[in-house]
Design an enzyme around this catalytic site. Structure first.
Site, mmCIF file in Angstrom:
data_model
loop_
_atom_site.group_PDB
_atom_site.id
_atom_site.type_symbol
_atom_site.label_atom_id
_atom_site.label_comp_id
_atom_site.label_asym_id
_atom_site.label_seq_id
_atom_site.Cartn_x
_atom_site.Cartn_y
_atom_site.Cartn_z
ATOM 1 N N GLY A 60 0.859 -1.202 0.000
ATOM 2 C CA GLY A 60 0.000 0.000 0.000
ATOM 3 C C GLY A 60 0.883 1.236 0.000
ATOM 4 O O GLY A 60 0.691 2.150 0.796
ATOM 5 N N SER A 62 1.604 3.631 -2.351
ATOM 6 C CA SER A 62 1.512 4.679 -3.376
ATOM 7 C C SER A 62 0.820 5.959 -2.944
ATOM 8 O O SER A 62 0.967 6.985 -3.623
ATOM 9 C CB SER A 62 0.786 4.107 -4.601
ATOM 10 O OG SER A 62 -0.453 3.551 -4.214
ATOM 11 N N TYR A 65 -0.722 7.104 4.036
ATOM 12 C CA TYR A 65 0.269 6.702 5.040
ATOM 13 C C TYR A 65 1.342 5.761 4.485
ATOM 14 O O TYR A 65 2.479 5.786 4.939
ATOM 15 C CB TYR A 65 -0.440 6.052 6.236
ATOM 16 C CG TYR A 65 -0.940 7.069 7.227
ATOM 17 C CD1 TYR A 65 -0.048 7.972 7.806
ATOM 18 C CD2 TYR A 65 -2.282 7.149 7.585
ATOM 19 C CE1 TYR A 65 -0.483 8.928 8.702
ATOM 20 C CE2 TYR A 65 -2.722 8.106 8.486
ATOM 21 C CZ TYR A 65 -1.817 8.991 9.046
ATOM 22 O OH TYR A 65 -2.233 9.943 9.932
ATOM 23 N N ALA A 152 -5.805 0.212 2.077
ATOM 24 C CA ALA A 152 -7.189 0.640 2.327
ATOM 25 C C ALA A 152 -7.934 0.323 1.042
ATOM 26 O O ALA A 152 -7.567 0.826 -0.020
ATOM 27 C CB ALA A 152 -7.255 2.128 2.643
ATOM 28 N N TYR A 247 -17.304 5.007 13.189
ATOM 29 C CA TYR A 247 -15.938 4.478 13.021
ATOM 30 C C TYR A 247 -15.633 3.366 14.028
ATOM 31 O O TYR A 247 -15.738 2.192 13.711
ATOM 32 C CB TYR A 247 -14.868 5.597 13.067
ATOM 33 C CG TYR A 247 -13.601 5.088 12.426
ATOM 34 C CD1 TYR A 247 -13.309 5.331 11.099
ATOM 35 C CD2 TYR A 247 -12.730 4.255 13.140
ATOM 36 C CE1 TYR A 247 -12.201 4.776 10.481
ATOM 37 C CE2 TYR A 247 -11.614 3.696 12.534
ATOM 38 C CZ TYR A 247 -11.351 3.969 11.206
ATOM 39 O OH TYR A 247 -10.267 3.400 10.613
ATOM 40 N N LYS A 256 -10.811 -3.165 12.471
ATOM 41 C CA LYS A 256 -9.561 -2.697 13.097
ATOM 42 C C LYS A 256 -9.264 -3.481 14.370
ATOM 43 O O LYS A 256 -8.098 -3.717 14.705
ATOM 44 C CB LYS A 256 -9.627 -1.197 13.389
ATOM 45 C CG LYS A 256 -9.610 -0.320 12.136
ATOM 46 C CD LYS A 256 -8.308 -0.439 11.368
ATOM 47 C CE LYS A 256 -8.231 0.488 10.176
ATOM 48 N NZ LYS A 256 -7.080 0.212 9.301
ATOM 49 N N VAL A 286 -6.429 13.820 5.675
ATOM 50 C CA VAL A 286 -7.172 13.782 4.419
ATOM 51 C C VAL A 286 -6.452 12.832 3.464
ATOM 52 O O VAL A 286 -5.307 13.088 3.080
ATOM 53 C CB VAL A 286 -7.262 15.194 3.782
ATOM 54 C CG1 VAL A 286 -8.105 15.152 2.513
ATOM 55 C CG2 VAL A 286 -7.810 16.208 4.776
HETATM 56 P P1 NAD Z 1 -4.973 5.463 0.925
HETATM 57 O O1 NAD Z 1 -6.264 5.290 0.205
HETATM 58 O O2 NAD Z 1 -4.270 6.761 0.766
HETATM 59 O O3 NAD Z 1 -3.916 4.313 0.478
HETATM 60 C C1 NAD Z 1 -4.294 3.008 0.236
HETATM 61 C C2 NAD Z 1 -3.140 2.245 -0.399
HETATM 62 O O4 NAD Z 1 -3.585 0.875 -0.562
HETATM 63 C C3 NAD Z 1 -2.729 2.726 -1.803
HETATM 64 O O5 NAD Z 1 -1.319 2.594 -1.937
HETATM 65 C C4 NAD Z 1 -3.409 1.725 -2.748
HETATM 66 O O6 NAD Z 1 -2.763 1.536 -3.997
HETATM 67 C C5 NAD Z 1 -3.293 0.468 -1.897
HETATM 68 N N1 NAD Z 1 -4.250 -0.568 -2.275
HETATM 69 C C6 NAD Z 1 -5.599 -0.578 -2.159
HETATM 70 N N2 NAD Z 1 -6.103 -1.766 -2.582
HETATM 71 C C7 NAD Z 1 -5.037 -2.525 -2.962
HETATM 72 C C8 NAD Z 1 -4.886 -3.834 -3.461
HETATM 73 N N3 NAD Z 1 -5.921 -4.631 -3.676
HETATM 74 N N4 NAD Z 1 -3.622 -4.259 -3.755
HETATM 75 C C9 NAD Z 1 -2.538 -3.463 -3.572
HETATM 76 N N5 NAD Z 1 -2.629 -2.223 -3.056
HETATM 77 C C10 NAD Z 1 -3.854 -1.750 -2.768
HETATM 78 O O7 NAD Z 1 -5.257 5.103 2.439
HETATM 79 P P2 NAD Z 1 -4.724 5.648 3.850
HETATM 80 O O8 NAD Z 1 -5.708 6.601 4.378
HETATM 81 O O9 NAD Z 1 -3.291 6.020 3.788
HETATM 82 O O10 NAD Z 1 -4.908 4.322 4.723
HETATM 83 C C11 NAD Z 1 -3.858 3.402 4.937
HETATM 84 C C12 NAD Z 1 -4.063 2.766 6.305
HETATM 85 O O11 NAD Z 1 -3.980 3.784 7.317
HETATM 86 C C13 NAD Z 1 -5.439 2.092 6.463
HETATM 87 O O12 NAD Z 1 -5.302 0.933 7.239
HETATM 88 C C14 NAD Z 1 -6.219 3.149 7.245
HETATM 89 O O13 NAD Z 1 -7.281 2.600 7.996
HETATM 90 C C15 NAD Z 1 -5.115 3.680 8.145
HETATM 91 N N6 NAD Z 1 -5.409 4.986 8.760
HETATM 92 C C16 NAD Z 1 -5.871 6.014 7.992
HETATM 93 C C17 NAD Z 1 -6.172 7.224 8.607
HETATM 94 C C18 NAD Z 1 -6.716 8.389 7.809
HETATM 95 O O14 NAD Z 1 -7.240 9.336 8.408
HETATM 96 N N7 NAD Z 1 -6.587 8.377 6.502
HETATM 97 C C19 NAD Z 1 -5.991 7.391 9.991
HETATM 98 C C20 NAD Z 1 -5.472 6.344 10.730
HETATM 99 C C21 NAD Z 1 -5.188 5.124 10.094
#
Ligand code: NAD
Length: 408
Positions: A60, A62, A65, A152, A247, A256, A286
């Site tokens: 993940g 790209s 996080y 995600a 959530y 989670k 965001v």
């Molecule tokens: P994001 O949408 O920015 O990134 C998701 C990543 O997953 C991307 O790199 C995408 O290419 C990859 N992905 C999705 N499906 C895929 C698949 N089938 N195969 C390969 N790659 C795949 O998401 P984010 O917000 O950075 O979330 C990442 C983690 O952080 C999640 O577990 C989320 O719950 C957690 N998180 C997010 C937040 C927030 O506010 N955004 C807060 C705390 C924790």
């Protein structure tokens, strides 16, 4: 018509944002590159991570996080990074997805700095992509000392049964009625969401719980691709009580909990290696994933304002830099400090009482008409468009750009 005419598709175009609901369906290549460069510059402005990781697999990698984790590992610790993600390359004259352009920009910057950086674009939930990753790691890097799990996704195909699981963002037990924001229409309104069925809870847990994380770690272990002392980190969120129904107590929160329970199981499995599995609870930011969750964008608009006023605002890159520098890879060699449930917390500033008291005060006052003044809605919009490479300083958005940017 001669074939050569129909085959030629222009790859130079002027790219403007096209927002559809909570996604932007276009992305700007040089804007995404500028966003990546901004994050690299932030990491380079911080003290280097002298005890940081050396070889890192990021699942993940790209956007959000995961991308920031890759940037901190590479430019803060000079680690070799291998990224897995699921992004769309350019097709028929349409721009690629933001994560594609982020990754090409990241790889270019890493290579220019003499760092190893390779990636695989495909479904990380599948056995095929796990095996391809393992083959590439064996060829290029050998055992890794850090695995970041930052997926995600709205769905997952079970690699064994072929069943397609879909995740939903719903309350559990009882309907939820609360204030929410349509960020595209700029409207604040009350929303009622019916509770998820048991089947929806099961499927959401299959997608966003820890099952796939465990499959990855088992596969890497099986192929001797985890170095002695290797750690793995997955990301979670808790947030304030106001968002609990949707959530933490909702379908995603149950998933989670499963992820957090998986960390304990993985730590037991990694014990003989001297390894450890962590869940880090990060702050709300965001990203493409968070903008899809009901209620969260409204909370974020308020939170961004309150945290900026108190000068403690952070985005993904600041969060991950802090996670690495103050918890996982401390310069003094001390170990990380976990909460009573064994999780790392970099949501500590978000959850500070003074911050949450202020959020609670503002929340019931917000309406469509006062959104710009009571909250940081304009900043939310800026941050959202930035995810897709728009609004970056120094980028000429009226000029044609090359859409076809290959991965190395
Ligand atoms: P994001 O949408 O920015 O990134 C998701 C990543 O997953 C991307 O790199 C995408 O290419 C990859 N992905 C999705 N499906 C895929 C698949 N089938 N195969 C390969 N790659 C795949 O998401 P984010 O917000 O950075 O979330 C990442 C983690 O952080 C999640 O577990 C989320 O719950 C957690 N998180 C997010 C937040 C927030 O506010 N955004 C807060 C705390 C924790």
């Amino acid at each position: 018509m001669p074939q050569c005419l129909s085959a030629s598709v222009p790859t130079l175009a002027v790219v403007k944002p096209k927002v559809r609901g909570f996604v932007c369906v276009t992305a700007h290549p040089t804007g995404c590159a500028a966003n990546v460069r901004e994050q690299i510059a932030h990491v380079q402005s911080q003290p280097p991570l002298t005890r940081g990781p050396k070889k890192v697999l990021i699942i993940g990698a790209s956007t959000g996080y995961g991308l920031s984790s890759r940037i901190v590992a590479a430019f803060g610790a000079r680690a070799a990074t291998f990224g897995v993600f699921f992004e769309r390359p350019t097709d028929k004259g349409r721009p690629a997805s933001a994560g594609w352009y982020n990754s090409t920009a990241f790889e270019q910057a890493a290579h220019a700095d003499g760092l190893y950086a390779k990636s695989i674009n495909g479904d990380a939930f599948s056995e095929d992509i796990k095996l391809q990753t393992i083959a590439r790691l064996k060829e290029d890097l050998g055992p890794v000392d850090l695995v970041i799990y930052s997926l995600a996704s709205p769905r997952r195909t079970d690699p064994r049964s072929g069943e397609v699981y879909k995740s939903v963002l719903k309350p559990t037990g009882a309907p939820f009625t609360g204030r929410t924001l349509d960020t595209d229409k700029k409207e604040v309104f009350d929303l009622t969401i019916e509770p998820a069925t048991d089947e929806e809870i099961r499927q959401t847990t299959k997608v966003m719980g820890g099952e796939d994380w465990e499959l990855w770690i088992d596969a890497l272990r099986h192929h001797n691709l985890l170095a002695p002392g290797a750690i793995t980190v997955a990301y979670s969120y808790i947030g304030p009580e106001g968002t609990y129904p949707i959530y933490r107590n909702g379908t995603i929160g149950i998933a989670k909990e499963h992820l957090e329970a998986t960390a304990a199981r993985l730590t037991a499995k990694l014990k003989d290696l001297g390894g450890k599995a962590w869940v880090s609870v990060n702050k709300a930011v965001v990203t493409q994933a968070s903008s899809a969750i009901p209620v969260v964008p409204l909370y974020l608009c308020i939170l961004l304002k309150v945290m900026a006023e108190k000068k403690v605002d952070e985005g993904c890159i600041e969060q991950i830099q802090r996670l690495f520098a103050t918890q996982l890879y401390r310069a003094d060699g001390q170990g990380a400090t976990a909460d009573s449930a064994g999780r790392l917390r970099v949501d500590d500033w978000e959850m500070r009482t003074d911050i949450q008291d202020e959020v609670k005060k503002i929340w019931p006052e917000v309406t469509t008409t006062n959104l710009d003044t009571l909250t940081a809605f304009p900043r939310y919009q800026q941050e959202f468009l930035k995810l897709f490479g728009f609004g970056l300083p120094g980028v000429n958005y009226d000029a044609e750009v090359e859409l076809d940017v290959p991965l190395a």
